[in-house]
Write an enzyme that holds these catalytic residues in place. Structure first.
Site, PDB file in Angstrom:
ATOM      1  CD  GLU A  16      -2.472   1.440   2.764  1.00 51.14           C
ATOM      2  OE1 GLU A  16      -3.014   2.449   3.047  1.00 51.14           O
ATOM      3  OE2 GLU A  16      -2.573   0.302   3.499  1.00 51.14           O
ATOM      4  CG  ASP A  73      -2.079   9.675   6.823  1.00 48.88           C
ATOM      5  OD1 ASP A  73      -2.354   8.541   6.819  1.00 48.88           O
ATOM      6  OD2 ASP A  73      -1.816  10.474   5.970  1.00 48.88           O
TER       7      ASP A  73
END
Length: 254
Positions: A42, A53
């Site tokens: 990924e 994130d």
């Protein structure tokens, strides 16, 4: 994913941001993951305003942006990685860069580079008509997210719209290694199964071989991100490869 499950194992998916520590090193790092047992890569597309994130990944992606990352570098990286290893390469990207680039152009360039598809954390199926059409035309996988807070209707929608797998968010919050993967992950995967999912992979908070082993007892794949990025940050590609090999051992102990 199904093939790994039928073989009595499960898939290990490794996340790294494109362009960190440099474009060339990010390519070498992704190749090292595959060489050390990671099944699917990924690749995160650096973005200026990430909502999912955690701090480790944010620092890495901000450095990539500061060093001049541009979207075309993601396609260059996918092409360079697929020229060296055969593992599927998925891009993880927020939706705005795809819109700015052009949905059909993005799909065409990703397919031409040898990419397998997209993980789109901030795109919901209701708003994904253009991407669904482009991915159908190009044969790319599309991975939508499912969270513990998702309604049964939303889970069914994610299952029906996804191709490749559904990304099951293990716990509420941003990415980052945790000592324990929330028990909500197991419940969420059970709910996805009831909604018809044949391939659910668990991410967020996964960082150890034991967690990989635990997740693969009920899910089709385990996604590791922040722990790999930290290893690359602290110890370079050698440390990254060592951790990947350790994590891969978790897929063989079911």
């Amino acid at each position: 994913m199904a093939a790994r499950r039928e073989a009595g194992s499960g898939a290990l998916i490794g996340y790294l941001p494109v362009g960190f520590p440099s474009l060339g090193e990010s390519i070498d790092a992704a190749v090292a993951l595959v060489e050390n047992g990671v099944d699917v890569i990924e690749l995160g597309v650096p973005y200026s305003d990430p909502v999912m994130d955690g701090p480790v990944i944010q620092v890495a992606t901000q450095r990539a942006l500061a060093d001049g990352f541009r979207l075309h570098h993601a396609f260059e990286a996918v092409s360079a990685i697929t020229a060296q290893v055969s593992a599927p390469i998925l891009l993880m990207t927020y939706w705005n860069p795809v819109l700015q680039y052009g949905v059909d152009r993005f799909a065409d360039d990703l397919a031409a580079a040898g990419g397998a598809g997209l993980i789109t954390p901030d795109l919901i199926p209701d708003e994904a008509a253009a991407w669904i059409a482009a991915s159908e035309r190009t044969g790319l996988d599309r991975v939508f997210l499912a969270a513990p807070s998702s309604s049964d209707a939303r889970l069914k929608q994610a299952v029906e719209a996804s191709r490749g797998f559904v990304y099951a968010v293990s716990t509420m919050g941003i990415t980052g290694a945790r000592a324990d993967v929330d028990a909500a992950a197991r419940i969420l995967v059970d709910r996805l199964r009831l909604a018809g999912s044949t391939s659910a992979c668990v991410g967020i908070g996964v960082s150890t071989p034991d967690q990989v082993r635990e997740i693969l007892g009920y899910a089709d794949g385990a996604i590791v991100g922040s722990a790999l990025v930290k290893a690359l940050t602290d110890g370079g590609i050698d440390a990254l490869g060592t951790l990947a090999a350790q994590l891969s051992a978790g897929t063989r102990a079911l």
